[in-house]
Design an enzyme around this catalytic site. Sequence first.
Site, PDB file in Angstrom:
ATOM      1  N   LYS A  11       0.401  -9.228  -3.080  1.00 22.01           N
ATOM      2  CA  LYS A  11       0.482  -8.355  -1.906  1.00 22.01           C
ATOM      3  C   LYS A  11      -0.640  -8.655  -0.906  1.00 22.01           C
ATOM      4  O   LYS A  11      -1.626  -9.321  -1.240  1.00 22.01           O
ATOM      5  CB  LYS A  11       0.462  -6.900  -2.374  1.00 22.01           C
ATOM      6  CG  LYS A  11       1.713  -6.524  -3.201  1.00 22.01           C
ATOM      7  CD  LYS A  11       1.745  -5.031  -3.501  1.00 22.01           C
ATOM      8  CE  LYS A  11       3.007  -4.653  -4.251  1.00 22.01           C
ATOM      9  NZ  LYS A  11       3.087  -3.178  -4.474  1.00 22.01           N
ATOM     10  N   TYR A  51      12.212  -2.903   0.370  1.00 24.75           N
ATOM     11  CA  TYR A  51      11.887  -1.656  -0.337  1.00 24.75           C
ATOM     12  C   TYR A  51      12.872  -0.528  -0.016  1.00 24.75           C
ATOM     13  O   TYR A  51      12.549   0.634  -0.225  1.00 24.75           O
ATOM     14  CB  TYR A  51      10.453  -1.222  -0.012  1.00 24.75           C
ATOM     15  CG  TYR A  51       9.403  -2.013  -0.768  1.00 24.75           C
ATOM     16  CD1 TYR A  51       9.231  -1.836  -2.141  1.00 24.75           C
ATOM     17  CD2 TYR A  51       8.573  -2.919  -0.119  1.00 24.75           C
ATOM     18  CE1 TYR A  51       8.275  -2.545  -2.845  1.00 24.75           C
ATOM     19  CE2 TYR A  51       7.606  -3.636  -0.817  1.00 24.75           C
ATOM     20  CZ  TYR A  51       7.463  -3.437  -2.179  1.00 24.75           C
ATOM     21  OH  TYR A  51       6.500  -4.129  -2.881  1.00 24.75           O
ATOM     22  N   PHE A  59       5.998   7.886   0.449  1.00 26.78           N
ATOM     23  CA  PHE A  59       5.086   6.787   0.788  1.00 26.78           C
ATOM     24  C   PHE A  59       5.801   5.600   1.435  1.00 26.78           C
ATOM     25  O   PHE A  59       5.170   4.569   1.701  1.00 26.78           O
ATOM     26  CB  PHE A  59       4.327   6.325  -0.466  1.00 26.78           C
ATOM     27  CG  PHE A  59       5.222   5.887  -1.607  1.00 26.78           C
ATOM     28  CD1 PHE A  59       5.776   4.612  -1.633  1.00 26.78           C
ATOM     29  CD2 PHE A  59       5.506   6.752  -2.654  1.00 26.78           C
ATOM     30  CE1 PHE A  59       6.597   4.215  -2.672  1.00 26.78           C
ATOM     31  CE2 PHE A  59       6.336   6.354  -3.707  1.00 26.78           C
ATOM     32  CZ  PHE A  59       6.879   5.079  -3.710  1.00 26.78           C
ATOM     33  N   ARG A  87       5.733  -6.697 -16.448  1.00 25.51           N
ATOM     34  CA  ARG A  87       5.254  -5.327 -16.183  1.00 25.51           C
ATOM     35  C   ARG A  87       4.039  -5.017 -17.073  1.00 25.51           C
ATOM     36  O   ARG A  87       3.099  -4.343 -16.637  1.00 25.51           O
ATOM     37  CB  ARG A  87       6.361  -4.300 -16.437  1.00 25.51           C
ATOM     38  CG  ARG A  87       7.620  -4.451 -15.591  1.00 25.51           C
ATOM     39  CD  ARG A  87       7.530  -4.015 -14.169  1.00 25.51           C
ATOM     40  NE  ARG A  87       7.039  -2.682 -13.974  1.00 25.51           N
ATOM     41  CZ  ARG A  87       7.107  -2.031 -12.803  1.00 25.51           C
ATOM     42  NH1 ARG A  87       7.688  -2.604 -11.747  1.00 25.51           N
ATOM     43  NH2 ARG A  87       6.606  -0.835 -12.669  1.00 25.51           N
ATOM     44  N   ARG A 104      -3.435  -5.528 -12.259  1.00 26.82           N
ATOM     45  CA  ARG A 104      -3.754  -4.430 -11.338  1.00 26.82           C
ATOM     46  C   ARG A 104      -5.127  -3.836 -11.639  1.00 26.82           C
ATOM     47  O   ARG A 104      -5.868  -3.469 -10.727  1.00 26.82           O
ATOM     48  CB  ARG A 104      -2.646  -3.382 -11.365  1.00 26.82           C
ATOM     49  CG  ARG A 104      -1.423  -3.840 -10.548  1.00 26.82           C
ATOM     50  CD  ARG A 104      -0.244  -2.944 -10.735  1.00 26.82           C
ATOM     51  NE  ARG A 104       0.814  -3.197  -9.747  1.00 26.82           N
ATOM     52  CZ  ARG A 104       2.049  -2.720  -9.860  1.00 26.82           C
ATOM     53  NH1 ARG A 104       2.391  -1.975 -10.899  1.00 26.82           N
ATOM     54  NH2 ARG A 104       2.943  -2.977  -8.920  1.00 26.82           N
ATOM     55  N   ASN A 114      -1.859  -2.316  -4.528  1.00 29.47           N
ATOM     56  CA  ASN A 114      -1.999  -2.573  -5.962  1.00 29.47           C
ATOM     57  C   ASN A 114      -1.762  -4.024  -6.353  1.00 29.47           C
ATOM     58  O   ASN A 114      -1.337  -4.313  -7.469  1.00 29.47           O
ATOM     59  CB  ASN A 114      -1.139  -1.598  -6.761  1.00 29.47           C
ATOM     60  CG  ASN A 114       0.331  -1.709  -6.435  1.00 29.47           C
ATOM     61  OD1 ASN A 114       0.715  -2.523  -5.603  1.00 29.47           O
ATOM     62  ND2 ASN A 114       1.153  -0.921  -7.098  1.00 29.47           N
ATOM     63  N   HIS A 117       3.550  -7.094  -6.906  1.00 25.71           N
ATOM     64  CA  HIS A 117       4.852  -6.481  -7.182  1.00 25.71           C
ATOM     65  C   HIS A 117       5.372  -7.044  -8.502  1.00 25.71           C
ATOM     66  O   HIS A 117       5.059  -8.181  -8.854  1.00 25.71           O
ATOM     67  CB  HIS A 117       5.832  -6.836  -6.055  1.00 25.71           C
ATOM     68  CG  HIS A 117       7.256  -6.468  -6.368  1.00 25.71           C
ATOM     69  ND1 HIS A 117       7.727  -5.191  -6.204  1.00 25.71           N
ATOM     70  CD2 HIS A 117       8.296  -7.201  -6.863  1.00 25.71           C
ATOM     71  CE1 HIS A 117       9.008  -5.149  -6.578  1.00 25.71           C
ATOM     72  NE2 HIS A 117       9.371  -6.361  -6.976  1.00 25.71           N
ATOM     73  N   GLU A 128      16.002  -9.645  -5.856  1.00 21.17           N
ATOM     74  CA  GLU A 128      14.732  -9.886  -5.155  1.00 21.17           C
ATOM     75  C   GLU A 128      14.468 -11.381  -4.991  1.00 21.17           C
ATOM     76  O   GLU A 128      14.004 -11.824  -3.930  1.00 21.17           O
ATOM     77  CB  GLU A 128      13.593  -9.197  -5.907  1.00 21.17           C
ATOM     78  CG  GLU A 128      13.707  -7.672  -5.812  1.00 21.17           C
ATOM     79  CD  GLU A 128      12.767  -6.911  -6.721  1.00 21.17           C
ATOM     80  OE1 GLU A 128      12.811  -5.660  -6.694  1.00 21.17           O
ATOM     81  OE2 GLU A 128      11.976  -7.534  -7.465  1.00 21.17           O
TER      82      GLU A 128
HETATM   83  P1  IDP Z   1       5.853  -0.462  -9.076  1.00 23.13           P
HETATM   84  O1  IDP Z   1       5.396  -1.432  -8.004  1.00 23.13           O
HETATM   85  O2  IDP Z   1       4.817  -0.285 -10.150  1.00 23.13           O
HETATM   86  O3  IDP Z   1       7.220  -0.767  -9.603  1.00 23.13           O
HETATM   87  P2  IDP Z   1       7.130   1.675  -7.545  1.00 23.13           P
HETATM   88  O4  IDP Z   1       7.200   3.096  -7.987  1.00 23.13           O
HETATM   89  O5  IDP Z   1       8.366   0.840  -7.599  1.00 23.13           O
HETATM   90  O6  IDP Z   1       5.936   0.986  -8.373  1.00 23.13           O
HETATM   91  O7  IDP Z   1       6.561   1.692  -6.055  1.00 23.13           O
HETATM   92  C1  IDP Z   1       6.630   0.540  -5.241  1.00 23.13           C
HETATM   93  C2  IDP Z   1       5.298   0.356  -4.537  1.00 23.13           C
HETATM   94  O8  IDP Z   1       5.081   1.469  -3.651  1.00 23.13           O
HETATM   95  C3  IDP Z   1       4.062   0.370  -5.451  1.00 23.13           C
HETATM   96  O9  IDP Z   1       3.800  -0.874  -6.053  1.00 23.13           O
HETATM   97  C4  IDP Z   1       2.970   0.771  -4.478  1.00 23.13           C
HETATM   98  O10 IDP Z   1       2.555  -0.324  -3.660  1.00 23.13           O
HETATM   99  C5  IDP Z   1       3.689   1.779  -3.586  1.00 23.13           C
HETATM  100  N1  IDP Z   1       3.512   3.156  -4.090  1.00 23.13           N
HETATM  101  C6  IDP Z   1       4.066   3.729  -5.187  1.00 23.13           C
HETATM  102  N2  IDP Z   1       3.683   5.004  -5.337  1.00 23.13           N
HETATM  103  C7  IDP Z   1       2.855   5.248  -4.281  1.00 23.13           C
HETATM  104  C8  IDP Z   1       2.128   6.414  -3.877  1.00 23.13           C
HETATM  105  O11 IDP Z   1       2.170   7.486  -4.506  1.00 23.13           O
HETATM  106  N3  IDP Z   1       1.364   6.293  -2.742  1.00 23.13           N
HETATM  107  C9  IDP Z   1       1.318   5.132  -2.011  1.00 23.13           C
HETATM  108  N4  IDP Z   1       1.989   4.016  -2.369  1.00 23.13           N
HETATM  109  C10 IDP Z   1       2.739   4.073  -3.494  1.00 23.13           C
HETATM  110 MG    MG Z   2       9.043  -0.806  -8.650  1.00 26.79          MG
END
Ligand code: IDP
Ligand code: MG
Length: 139
Positions: A11, A51, A59, A87, A104, A114, A117, A128
């Site tokens: 990212k 997304y 968010f 993961r 992470r 974070n 992805h 994807e």
């Molecule tokens: P993941 O990347 O661990 O699968 P997802 O729930 O699919 O997590 O969320 C996609 C992306 O959205 C996350 O990697 C992160 O960058 C962002 N994200 C998720 N939850 C939050 C939040 O509560 N605040 C801000 N950004 C968030």
């Molecule tokens: Mg996800």
Amino acid sequence: MSGNRTFTMVKPEAVENSDSGAILAKIEEAGFRIVAMKKLHLSAERAGKFYEVHNERPFYGELVEYMSSGPIVAVVLEKSNAVADFRTLIGATDPSEAADGTIRKLFAESKAKNAVHGSDSDENAAIEASFFFAELEQF
Ligand code: IDP
Ligand code: MG
């Protein structure tokens, strides 16, 4: 094929911090094979499309703005049990909850920024990968 596939992006904040190489080294050390890779800068429109599944989440706007704020590195990876093992390698979405030694935990700044992805299913990994790469670009 020696396994199945997942999709990742390094990212924008991790690319900006010059962590792409260290992150890719961890990924290869964990036994993933690079099938396709490129660096590119997503427009807000393209990031929003990637997304789209999250477009009802609070968010979403922040996520789209962030993911289009600078270049990313998009990568298709291959390994047995690729989606679940990747993961595990990257750790929880929020780095403060991610296990020690995960990507992470080591490289992420926050739950939003974070570092990487990781696809959440074989089906989404294929969708994807094809969002970024033609079949002829995946070896
Ligand atoms: P993941 O990347 O661990 O699968 P997802 O729930 O699919 O997590 O969320 C996609 C992306 O959205 C996350 O990697 C992160 O960058 C962002 N994200 C998720 N939850 C939050 C939040 O509560 N605040 C801000 N950004 C968030
Ligand atoms: Mg996800």
